[in-house]
Motif scaffolding. Structure first.
Motif, mmCIF file in Angstrom:
data_model
loop_
_atom_site.group_PDB
_atom_site.id
_atom_site.type_symbol
_atom_site.label_atom_id
_atom_site.label_comp_id
_atom_site.label_asym_id
_atom_site.label_seq_id
_atom_site.Cartn_x
_atom_site.Cartn_y
_atom_site.Cartn_z
ATOM 1 N N GLU A 175 4.683 7.669 -3.498
ATOM 2 C CA GLU A 175 4.645 7.853 -2.181
ATOM 3 C C GLU A 175 3.108 7.740 -1.574
ATOM 4 N N ARG A 176 2.253 7.936 -2.551
ATOM 5 C CA ARG A 176 0.912 7.635 -2.105
ATOM 6 C C ARG A 176 0.636 6.003 -1.963
ATOM 7 N N LEU A 182 3.043 4.105 -0.902
ATOM 8 C CA LEU A 182 3.457 3.744 0.383
ATOM 9 C C LEU A 182 2.853 4.089 1.591
ATOM 10 N N THR A 183 2.067 5.109 1.336
ATOM 11 C CA THR A 183 1.248 5.926 2.623
ATOM 12 C C THR A 183 -0.068 5.024 2.667
ATOM 13 N N ASP A 184 -0.708 4.613 1.630
ATOM 14 C CA ASP A 184 -2.034 4.071 1.580
ATOM 15 C C ASP A 184 -1.755 2.428 1.833
ATOM 16 N N TYR A 185 -0.580 1.989 1.555
ATOM 17 C CA TYR A 185 -0.146 0.461 1.876
ATOM 18 C C TYR A 185 1.059 0.496 2.650
ATOM 19 N N PRO A 186 1.023 0.738 3.860
ATOM 20 C CA PRO A 186 2.453 0.939 4.767
ATOM 21 C C PRO A 186 3.015 -0.769 4.742
ATOM 22 N N ASP A 187 2.152 -1.521 4.536
ATOM 23 C CA ASP A 187 2.864 -3.168 4.586
ATOM 24 C C ASP A 187 3.824 -3.256 3.473
ATOM 25 N N TRP A 188 3.583 -2.471 2.500
ATOM 26 C CA TRP A 188 4.418 -2.730 1.146
ATOM 27 C C TRP A 188 5.798 -2.060 1.429
ATOM 28 N N GLN A 189 5.917 -1.112 2.389
ATOM 29 C CA GLN A 189 7.199 -0.224 2.550
ATOM 30 C C GLN A 189 8.476 -1.210 2.386
#
Length: 85
Positions: free
Chosen positions: A62-63, A65-72
């Motif tokens: 979760e962290r 994906l939050t820190d690196y939203p481009d990876w979602q």
């Protein structure tokens, strides 16, 4: 391409190597590639126990994906939880 990384001392590399050449493992790898396309797969296997680290893996994902939203859209996490007994 499948990359296997281990960080737990209780996993025997010889057993993992033997499993990687099984046809069923190849079939499952092919299925996962088809299902998830070009997304990177973060995978884990844990025993379902209170202190097994499953919750920490989920929180760290979760962290991430939050820190690196481009990876979602580029990554998926798969966890297999084994029930002892």
């Amino acid at each position: 391409k499948v990359i296997v990384s281990m960080s737990n001392v209780s996993i025997e590399p010889d057993i993992v190597d033997a499993a990687l050449i099984l046809p069923s493992v190849s079939q499952e790898a092919t299925f996962l590639k088809q299902k998830h396309g070009e997304r990177s797969i973060i995978a884990g296997v844990d025993i379902c126990q209170r202190l097994s680290g499953i919750s920490l893996k989920l929180l760290s994902y979760e962290r991430f994906l939050t820190d690196y939203p481009d990876w979602q859209p580029k990554v998926v996490m798969l966890l297999k939880c084994l029930i002892p007994g």
